[in-house]
Motif scaffolding. Structure first.
Motif, mmCIF file in Angstrom:
data_model
loop_
_atom_site.group_PDB
_atom_site.id
_atom_site.type_symbol
_atom_site.label_atom_id
_atom_site.label_comp_id
_atom_site.label_asym_id
_atom_site.label_seq_id
_atom_site.Cartn_x
_atom_site.Cartn_y
_atom_site.Cartn_z
ATOM 1 N N ILE A 191 -46.486 -16.241 13.025
ATOM 2 C CA ILE A 191 -46.383 -16.929 14.311
ATOM 3 C C ILE A 191 -44.942 -17.048 14.799
ATOM 4 O O ILE A 191 -44.692 -16.831 15.988
ATOM 5 N N PRO A 192 -43.948 -17.349 13.949
ATOM 6 C CA PRO A 192 -42.589 -17.460 14.493
ATOM 7 C C PRO A 192 -42.119 -16.202 15.219
ATOM 8 O O PRO A 192 -41.514 -16.288 16.294
ATOM 9 N N GLU A 193 -42.411 -15.033 14.669
ATOM 10 C CA GLU A 193 -41.994 -13.782 15.307
ATOM 11 C C GLU A 193 -42.708 -13.565 16.636
ATOM 12 O O GLU A 193 -42.100 -13.132 17.623
ATOM 13 N N LEU A 194 -43.994 -13.877 16.672
ATOM 14 C CA LEU A 194 -44.759 -13.752 17.914
ATOM 15 C C LEU A 194 -44.279 -14.764 18.952
ATOM 16 O O LEU A 194 -44.112 -14.430 20.122
ATOM 17 N N LEU A 195 -44.056 -15.997 18.517
ATOM 18 C CA LEU A 195 -43.596 -17.045 19.427
ATOM 19 C C LEU A 195 -42.262 -16.658 20.052
ATOM 20 O O LEU A 195 -42.087 -16.779 21.275
ATOM 21 N N ASP A 196 -41.329 -16.179 19.251
ATOM 22 C CA ASP A 196 -40.026 -15.792 19.769
ATOM 23 C C ASP A 196 -40.161 -14.667 20.799
ATOM 24 O O ASP A 196 -39.551 -14.726 21.870
ATOM 25 N N ALA A 197 -40.972 -13.671 20.492
ATOM 26 C CA ALA A 197 -41.164 -12.549 21.421
ATOM 27 C C ALA A 197 -41.857 -13.008 22.702
ATOM 28 O O ALA A 197 -41.457 -12.631 23.808
ATOM 29 N N MET A 198 -42.886 -13.835 22.578
ATOM 30 C CA MET A 198 -43.637 -14.296 23.748
ATOM 31 C C MET A 198 -42.778 -15.131 24.684
ATOM 32 O O MET A 198 -42.871 -14.984 25.904
ATOM 33 N N LEU A 199 -41.959 -16.010 24.122
ATOM 34 C CA LEU A 199 -41.173 -16.913 24.965
ATOM 35 C C LEU A 199 -40.049 -16.201 25.712
ATOM 36 O O LEU A 199 -39.421 -16.795 26.583
ATOM 37 N N ILE B 255 -42.664 -24.929 8.848
ATOM 38 C CA ILE B 255 -42.765 -23.959 9.947
ATOM 39 C C ILE B 255 -42.571 -24.649 11.299
ATOM 40 O O ILE B 255 -42.107 -24.020 12.253
ATOM 41 N N TRP B 256 -42.884 -25.931 11.396
ATOM 42 C CA TRP B 256 -42.694 -26.655 12.648
ATOM 43 C C TRP B 256 -41.229 -26.666 13.056
ATOM 44 O O TRP B 256 -40.909 -26.614 14.242
ATOM 45 N N ASP B 257 -40.330 -26.736 12.071
ATOM 46 C CA ASP B 257 -38.896 -26.691 12.384
ATOM 47 C C ASP B 257 -38.529 -25.343 12.997
ATOM 48 O O ASP B 257 -37.705 -25.276 13.914
ATOM 49 N N SER B 258 -39.151 -24.272 12.493
ATOM 50 C CA SER B 258 -38.924 -22.938 13.072
ATOM 51 C C SER B 258 -39.393 -22.916 14.517
ATOM 52 O O SER B 258 -38.700 -22.388 15.392
ATOM 53 N N TYR B 259 -40.578 -23.466 14.773
ATOM 54 C CA TYR B 259 -41.103 -23.503 16.141
ATOM 55 C C TYR B 259 -40.153 -24.269 17.065
ATOM 56 O O TYR B 259 -39.852 -23.823 18.172
ATOM 57 N N ARG B 260 -39.708 -25.427 16.608
ATOM 58 C CA ARG B 260 -38.808 -26.249 17.429
ATOM 59 C C ARG B 260 -37.519 -25.498 17.753
ATOM 60 O O ARG B 260 -37.027 -25.547 18.884
ATOM 61 N N SER B 261 -36.991 -24.815 16.767
ATOM 62 C CA SER B 261 -35.768 -24.048 16.959
ATOM 63 C C SER B 261 -35.972 -22.911 17.957
ATOM 64 O O SER B 261 -35.148 -22.705 18.859
ATOM 65 N N ILE B 262 -37.063 -22.196 17.831
ATOM 66 C CA ILE B 262 -37.363 -21.070 18.733
ATOM 67 C C ILE B 262 -37.572 -21.577 20.159
ATOM 68 O O ILE B 262 -37.017 -21.026 21.112
#
Length: 145
Positions: free
Chosen positions: A50-58, A86-93
């Motif tokens: 999810i972090p890689e997808l989230l970064d690309a999508m945003l 993983i929530w910290d990764s989401y927040r950072s992204i």
């Protein structure tokens, strides 16, 4: 292939992101989420986190600027000792891509499932982290973006 579009975003996922309108919601589901049984539209992104997808999508997908919390996390069940780094990764992204550091709310597990059923689409990933599910509310694309 196209220039400027992250290669992790499949044609099917790009199509759904384009179809979505303001305030439509998209679920990024971890590998344990019952995606197929909850989805009106299911997009498979097996093998991707999810972090890689989230970064690309945003890079392409605006979060809703008219709501207080345009992103929702599945809350840890009471009594469950699971950690959620993983929530910290989401927040950072999200902070890096949108400038928002306050975008997240936590939604109780079964309420999250119900909300996911009404989402525009669910993206089933290979994410193995526990409680990694995420709902994003799409914002308005303006000429300034």
């Amino acid at each position: 292939m196209l220039k400027g579009i992250p290669s992790i975003l499949s044609p099917e996922l790009l199509k759904v992101l384009m179809e979505m309108g303001h305030s439509d919601e998209l679920v990024l589901a971890d590998g344990n989420f019952p995606a197929a049984s909850h989805a009106a539209r299911l997009i498979r992104c097996d093998g991707h986190g999810i972090p890689e997808l989230l970064d690309a999508m945003l890079r392409l997908f605006p979060l809703d600027q008219y709501v207080e919390r345009p992103a929702a996390l599945m809350a840890v069940m009471p009594g469950d000792k699971a950690e959620t780094p993983i929530w910290d990764s989401y927040r950072s992204i999200v902070a890096e891509r949108t400038g928002r550091s306050d975008a997240f709310e936590e939604v109780e597990r079964f309420a999250f499932y119900e909300r996911a059923k009404s989402a525009y689409a669910i993206v089933a990933t290979g994410e193995s982290a526990l409680y990694a599910n995420l709902i994003l509310k799409k914002g308005v694309v303006t000429g300034a973006q």
